[in-house]
Design a protein around this motif. Structure first.
Motif, PDB file in Angstrom:
ATOM      1  N   ARG A  56       8.807  37.393 -28.945  1.00  0.00           N
ATOM      2  CA  ARG A  56       7.876  37.170 -30.063  1.00  0.00           C
ATOM      3  C   ARG A  56       8.652  36.537 -31.216  1.00  0.00           C
ATOM      4  O   ARG A  56       8.227  35.549 -31.811  1.00  0.00           O
ATOM      5  N   ILE A  57       9.796  37.131 -31.550  1.00  0.00           N
ATOM      6  CA  ILE A  57      10.743  36.570 -32.508  1.00  0.00           C
ATOM      7  C   ILE A  57      12.124  36.747 -31.900  1.00  0.00           C
ATOM      8  O   ILE A  57      12.481  37.853 -31.492  1.00  0.00           O
ATOM      9  N   LYS A  58      12.901  35.692 -31.826  1.00  0.00           N
ATOM     10  CA  LYS A  58      14.263  35.803 -31.279  1.00  0.00           C
ATOM     11  C   LYS A  58      15.174  36.326 -32.390  1.00  0.00           C
ATOM     12  O   LYS A  58      15.708  35.599 -33.205  1.00  0.00           O
ATOM     13  N   PHE A  59      15.304  37.652 -32.422  1.00  0.00           N
ATOM     14  CA  PHE A  59      16.031  38.288 -33.518  1.00  0.00           C
ATOM     15  C   PHE A  59      17.368  38.882 -33.081  1.00  0.00           C
ATOM     16  O   PHE A  59      18.214  39.188 -33.919  1.00  0.00           O
ATOM     17  N   SER A  60      17.556  39.094 -31.779  1.00  0.00           N
ATOM     18  CA  SER A  60      18.729  39.821 -31.299  1.00  0.00           C
ATOM     19  C   SER A  60      19.677  38.903 -30.541  1.00  0.00           C
ATOM     20  O   SER A  60      19.357  38.432 -29.448  1.00  0.00           O
TER      21      SER A  60
ATOM     22  N   GLU B 154      -0.605  41.045 -36.651  1.00  0.00           N
ATOM     23  CA  GLU B 154       0.122  40.010 -37.377  1.00  0.00           C
ATOM     24  C   GLU B 154       1.190  40.710 -38.203  1.00  0.00           C
ATOM     25  O   GLU B 154       0.936  41.776 -38.775  1.00  0.00           O
ATOM     26  N   TYR B 155       2.355  40.103 -38.290  1.00  0.00           N
ATOM     27  CA  TYR B 155       3.520  40.814 -38.803  1.00  0.00           C
ATOM     28  C   TYR B 155       4.229  40.006 -39.898  1.00  0.00           C
ATOM     29  O   TYR B 155       4.951  39.067 -39.580  1.00  0.00           O
ATOM     30  N   PRO B 156       4.053  40.355 -41.171  1.00  0.00           N
ATOM     31  CA  PRO B 156       3.148  41.392 -41.680  1.00  0.00           C
ATOM     32  C   PRO B 156       1.723  40.878 -41.829  1.00  0.00           C
ATOM     33  O   PRO B 156       1.509  39.671 -41.955  1.00  0.00           O
ATOM     34  N   SER B 157       0.769  41.808 -41.844  1.00  0.00           N
ATOM     35  CA  SER B 157      -0.643  41.453 -42.040  1.00  0.00           C
ATOM     36  C   SER B 157      -0.907  41.217 -43.518  1.00  0.00           C
ATOM     37  O   SER B 157      -0.487  42.010 -44.361  1.00  0.00           O
TER      38      SER B 157
ATOM     39  N   VAL C  95      10.985  45.479 -39.653  1.00  0.00           N
ATOM     40  CA  VAL C  95      11.287  45.882 -41.026  1.00  0.00           C
ATOM     41  C   VAL C  95      10.287  45.303 -42.029  1.00  0.00           C
ATOM     42  O   VAL C  95       9.796  46.027 -42.904  1.00  0.00           O
ATOM     43  N   PRO C  96       9.907  44.014 -41.934  1.00  0.00           N
ATOM     44  CA  PRO C  96       8.949  43.474 -42.920  1.00  0.00           C
ATOM     45  C   PRO C  96       7.570  44.122 -42.869  1.00  0.00           C
ATOM     46  O   PRO C  96       6.816  44.024 -43.845  1.00  0.00           O
ATOM     47  N   VAL C  97       7.224  44.760 -41.759  1.00  0.00           N
ATOM     48  CA  VAL C  97       5.888  45.374 -41.645  1.00  0.00           C
ATOM     49  C   VAL C  97       5.944  46.874 -41.881  1.00  0.00           C
ATOM     50  O   VAL C  97       4.946  47.567 -41.699  1.00  0.00           O
TER      51      VAL C  97
END
Length: 356
Positions: A73-77, A189-192, A251-253
């Motif tokens: 979903r998000i390539k964060f790692s 949705e992140y964040p909504s 974290v943002p959500v």
């Protein structure tokens, strides 16, 4: 309070009852522990200290739910080559899950974890989970829902990505089994953003399905949860982080543990407000001493001798409100004074004589 619960419907989890007027507050950990068992335990303590009712994790068994081709979903790692590898790193063993559940019990938290495979359902059943939270991506998974229904435990159904036809089918399946359930408004949705929270759907779902409803919030603030409680949500779920500087895609959500405490305190405050209907006249009677302090009475604006026929320029209104109420000033015009009064002296009813 019990009468209100029966009138609106309720959800009972592990002997605790929640309804429109008393919300189950869930602190969602998800993968915020980043695969650290110690961090997972730290979240339990933080969520308990904040006063929430429940802690919720997610139980991932990579081989049962994913494949190496699953996209990010998000390539964060950077340490995980694939999404599959990430889920693998998030796994805990059954004894480790048992330890988390026992720790939650010790802290008087309802232990919840969303399963993402039938194998995870079986694992959590062994551990002793007391209810199911169905993630948005599993709402259309009939075989998975049937496995949950078979346990007889209450089901909280998230609706983040589902059209009404899919929600209708899932609710119909659950209803036919007579398993207790709640439908949760959620926007995946992140964040909504505020425009996408969808609080209008709480009453819509309540009327459509005849069940208690809740909000699974991804805004990263406490505001939607407070509003949802005011609108009668029986369940309010928020993601939790121990710090805004923490690692991870959620974290943002998330709200911090300090903000979670504010949310819980706010919801309980709102519940007390909503549980008590006030009679304005009865309150006014109770507040007569305060009213006398803050309202005004009619005073003489100047020194006036007995026999004066009062005109508007003779009178004024001042505190306290223990004499003739200021609102009655027009009635005094044309009345005759029966005694001498000094400037700034309060007039009393016995001071006046009215012509017939």
């Amino acid at each position: 309070m019990k009468e209100k619960a029966e009138a609106a419907g309720s959800l009972v989890i592990d002997g605790r009852e929640f309804w429109k007027g008393h919300s189950l507050v869930i602190g969602e950990v998800a993968q915020a522990h980043d695969g650290s068992l110690g961090m997972a335990h730290a979240f339990i303590d933080a969520i308990a200290e904040a006063g929430a009712d429940a802690v919720k994790f997610q139980t991932h068994i990579a081989a049962a739910e994913s494949s190496p081709s699953e996209p990010w979903r998000i390539k964060f790692s950077s340490q995980d080559a694939t999404r599959y590898d990430y889920w693998k790193r998030m796994e805990f063993s059954e004894p480790q899950w048992q330890g988390l559940k026992d720790h939650a019990d010790e802290r008087n938290l309802i232990f919840l974890s969303s399963p993402f495979s039938i194998e995870a359902v079986q694992l959590l059943q062994q551990v002793g989970v007391r209810a199911w939270k169905v993630a948005s991506g599993e709402v259309g998974n009939v075989r998975f829902l049937q496995a949950l229904i078979k346990t007889g435990l209450p089901i909280m159904l998230s609706t983040g990505m589902s059209p009404l036809t899919e929600i209708d089918a899932a609710v119909d399946l659950i209803k036919r089994s007579n398993v207790p359930f709640a439908v949760m408004q959620c926007t995946s949705e992140y964040p909504s953003q505020p425009e996408r929270i969808g609080l209008n759907l709480l009453e819509f779902f309540r009327n459509r399905y005849g069940c208690v409803v809740g909000l699974s919030d991804h805004s990263g603030t406490i505001f939607p949860g407070l509003a949802a409680a005011t609108l009668g949500a029986a369940v309010v779920e928020v993601h939790v982080t121990l710090s805004r500087e923490s690692f991870g895609p959620d974290v943002p959500v998330s709200v911090t543990s300090v903000e979670l405490r504010q949310l819980v305190e706010g919801i309980r405050y709102i519940e007390r407000i909503m549980a008590h209907d006030l009679d304005k006249d009865a309150i006014a009677v109770e507040l007569v001493p305060l009213r006398e302090m803050f309202t005004k009475s009619i005073f003489a604006r100047m020194e006036l001798p007995a026999g004066t026929i009062l005109r508007e320029e003779h009178l004024t209104s001042k505190k306290p409100g223990t004499g003739i109420p200021a609102a009655r000033l027009p009635e005094l015009i044309g009345a005759t004074l029966k005694r001498n009064v000094t400037s700034n002296e309060m007039l009393l009813a016995d001071d006046l004589e009215y012509s017939s």
